[in-house]
Design a protein around this motif. Structure first.
Motif, PDB file in Angstrom:
ATOM      1  N   VAL A 198      -7.455  15.623   5.773  1.00  0.00           N
ATOM      2  CA  VAL A 198      -8.559  15.602   6.415  1.00  0.00           C
ATOM      3  C   VAL A 198     -10.071  15.165   6.320  1.00  0.00           C
ATOM      4  N   SER A 199     -10.292  16.193   5.354  1.00  0.00           N
ATOM      5  CA  SER A 199     -11.776  16.415   5.313  1.00  0.00           C
ATOM      6  C   SER A 199     -12.554  15.177   4.353  1.00  0.00           C
ATOM      7  N   ARG A 200     -11.603  14.084   3.432  1.00  0.00           N
ATOM      8  CA  ARG A 200     -11.106  13.038   3.094  1.00  0.00           C
ATOM      9  C   ARG A 200     -11.652  11.851   3.752  1.00  0.00           C
ATOM     10  N   ILE A 201     -11.624  11.517   4.943  1.00  0.00           N
ATOM     11  CA  ILE A 201     -11.434   9.893   5.827  1.00  0.00           C
ATOM     12  C   ILE A 201     -12.867   9.503   5.673  1.00  0.00           C
ATOM     13  N   SER A 202     -12.896   8.942   4.812  1.00  0.00           N
ATOM     14  CA  SER A 202     -13.559   7.945   5.428  1.00  0.00           C
ATOM     15  C   SER A 202     -13.458   6.359   5.675  1.00  0.00           C
ATOM     16  N   LYS A 203     -14.595   4.948   5.201  1.00  0.00           N
ATOM     17  CA  LYS A 203     -14.286   4.248   5.714  1.00  0.00           C
ATOM     18  C   LYS A 203     -13.211   3.759   4.409  1.00  0.00           C
ATOM     19  N   ASN A 204     -13.003   4.175   2.974  1.00  0.00           N
ATOM     20  CA  ASN A 204     -12.200   3.346   1.791  1.00  0.00           C
ATOM     21  C   ASN A 204     -10.929   4.765   2.288  1.00  0.00           C
ATOM     22  N   ASN A 205     -10.526   5.883   2.943  1.00  0.00           N
ATOM     23  CA  ASN A 205      -9.821   6.740   3.004  1.00  0.00           C
ATOM     24  C   ASN A 205      -9.519   7.055   3.887  1.00  0.00           C
ATOM     25  N   GLN A 206      -7.852   6.515   4.895  1.00  0.00           N
ATOM     26  CA  GLN A 206      -7.283   6.450   5.918  1.00  0.00           C
ATOM     27  C   GLN A 206      -6.159   6.734   6.112  1.00  0.00           C
ATOM     28  N   LEU A 207      -6.148   8.070   7.443  1.00  0.00           N
ATOM     29  CA  LEU A 207      -4.995   9.100   8.293  1.00  0.00           C
ATOM     30  C   LEU A 207      -4.296   8.044   9.069  1.00  0.00           C
ATOM     31  N   LEU A 208      -3.207   7.420   9.529  1.00  0.00           N
ATOM     32  CA  LEU A 208      -2.650   7.229  10.126  1.00  0.00           C
ATOM     33  C   LEU A 208      -1.399   8.036  10.607  1.00  0.00           C
ATOM     34  N   VAL A 209      -1.492   8.312  12.319  1.00  0.00           N
ATOM     35  CA  VAL A 209      -0.519   8.640  12.524  1.00  0.00           C
ATOM     36  C   VAL A 209      -0.128   7.872  13.461  1.00  0.00           C
ATOM     37  N   MET A 210       1.535   8.451  13.514  1.00  0.00           N
ATOM     38  CA  MET A 210       2.064   7.354  14.074  1.00  0.00           C
ATOM     39  C   MET A 210       3.370   8.210  15.076  1.00  0.00           C
ATOM     40  N   TYR A 259      -0.923   7.895   4.322  1.00  0.00           N
ATOM     41  CA  TYR A 259      -2.500   8.432   3.808  1.00  0.00           C
ATOM     42  C   TYR A 259      -2.980   7.811   2.747  1.00  0.00           C
ATOM     43  N   PHE A 260      -4.127   6.784   3.190  1.00  0.00           N
ATOM     44  CA  PHE A 260      -4.246   5.669   2.083  1.00  0.00           C
ATOM     45  C   PHE A 260      -5.844   6.139   1.471  1.00  0.00           C
ATOM     46  N   GLU A 261      -6.112   6.116   0.170  1.00  0.00           N
ATOM     47  CA  GLU A 261      -7.256   5.977  -0.614  1.00  0.00           C
ATOM     48  C   GLU A 261      -6.980   4.223  -1.241  1.00  0.00           C
ATOM     49  N   VAL A 262      -8.407   3.552  -1.082  1.00  0.00           N
ATOM     50  CA  VAL A 262      -8.486   2.270  -1.199  1.00  0.00           C
ATOM     51  C   VAL A 262     -10.013   2.372  -2.496  1.00  0.00           C
ATOM     52  N   LEU A 314     -12.297  -0.101  -3.368  1.00  0.00           N
ATOM     53  CA  LEU A 314     -12.502  -1.443  -3.804  1.00  0.00           C
ATOM     54  C   LEU A 314     -12.896  -2.074  -4.737  1.00  0.00           C
ATOM     55  N   ARG A 315     -13.846  -1.442  -5.578  1.00  0.00           N
ATOM     56  CA  ARG A 315     -13.898  -1.079  -6.950  1.00  0.00           C
ATOM     57  C   ARG A 315     -13.290  -1.759  -7.806  1.00  0.00           C
ATOM     58  N   ARG A 316     -12.186  -0.633  -8.375  1.00  0.00           N
ATOM     59  CA  ARG A 316     -10.986  -1.262  -9.236  1.00  0.00           C
ATOM     60  C   ARG A 316      -9.769  -2.178  -8.569  1.00  0.00           C
ATOM     61  N   ARG A 317      -9.805  -2.077  -7.339  1.00  0.00           N
ATOM     62  CA  ARG A 317      -8.762  -3.205  -6.992  1.00  0.00           C
ATOM     63  C   ARG A 317      -7.352  -2.002  -6.804  1.00  0.00           C
ATOM     64  N   ARG A 318      -8.045  -1.121  -6.405  1.00  0.00           N
ATOM     65  CA  ARG A 318      -6.254  -0.049  -6.723  1.00  0.00           C
ATOM     66  C   ARG A 318      -5.414   0.411  -4.826  1.00  0.00           C
ATOM     67  N   ALA A 319      -5.130   0.565  -5.074  1.00  0.00           N
ATOM     68  CA  ALA A 319      -4.812   1.692  -3.732  1.00  0.00           C
ATOM     69  C   ALA A 319      -3.591   2.761  -3.940  1.00  0.00           C
ATOM     70  N   PHE A 320      -3.722   3.392  -3.223  1.00  0.00           N
ATOM     71  CA  PHE A 320      -2.482   5.009  -3.295  1.00  0.00           C
ATOM     72  C   PHE A 320      -2.536   5.400  -1.584  1.00  0.00           C
ATOM     73  N   ASN A 321      -1.326   6.016  -1.665  1.00  0.00           N
ATOM     74  CA  ASN A 321      -0.947   6.281  -0.328  1.00  0.00           C
ATOM     75  C   ASN A 321       0.117   7.545  -0.732  1.00  0.00           C
ATOM     76  N   THR A 322       0.236   7.880   0.437  1.00  0.00           N
ATOM     77  CA  THR A 322       1.152   9.273   0.234  1.00  0.00           C
ATOM     78  C   THR A 322       2.646   8.577   0.863  1.00  0.00           C
ATOM     79  N   PRO A 323       4.017   8.607   0.501  1.00  0.00           N
ATOM     80  CA  PRO A 323       5.029   7.994   0.849  1.00  0.00           C
ATOM     81  C   PRO A 323       4.998   8.137   2.808  1.00  0.00           C
TER      82      PRO A 323
END
Length: 70
Positions: A27-39, A50-53, A55-64
């Motif tokens: 929750v503390s890391r939520i930003s333009k590039n770090n998103q937490l979506l709840v269903m 939860y996604f971390e993107v 953009l500079r490195r064109r990589r994305a990380f997410n939790t299942p």
């Protein structure tokens, strides 16, 4: 947003008990590039993603996405 925090924290702690980021850190890391979506289904929290993107490195990380009843 805040009304789902307890459910998110409970699910995250149960699904990932030894993870690098706990719920509070995510929750503390939520930003333009770090998103937490709840269903929500039928007004009930059912999961999150939860996604971390980087953009500079064109990589994305997410939790299942975990979907199950608490």
């Amino acid at each position: 947003k805040d009304e789902n925090y307890a459910d998110f924290e409970q699910l995250h702690s149960k699904a990932f008990p030894n993870t690098y980021y706990n719920a509070q850190t995510i929750v503390s890391r939520i930003s333009k590039n770090n998103q937490l979506l709840v269903m929500i289904e039928d007004n009930e929290f059912i999961g999150y993603a939860y996604f971390e993107v980087e953009l500079r490195r064109r990589r994305a990380f997410n939790t299942p996405i975990h979907r199950f009843r608490l």
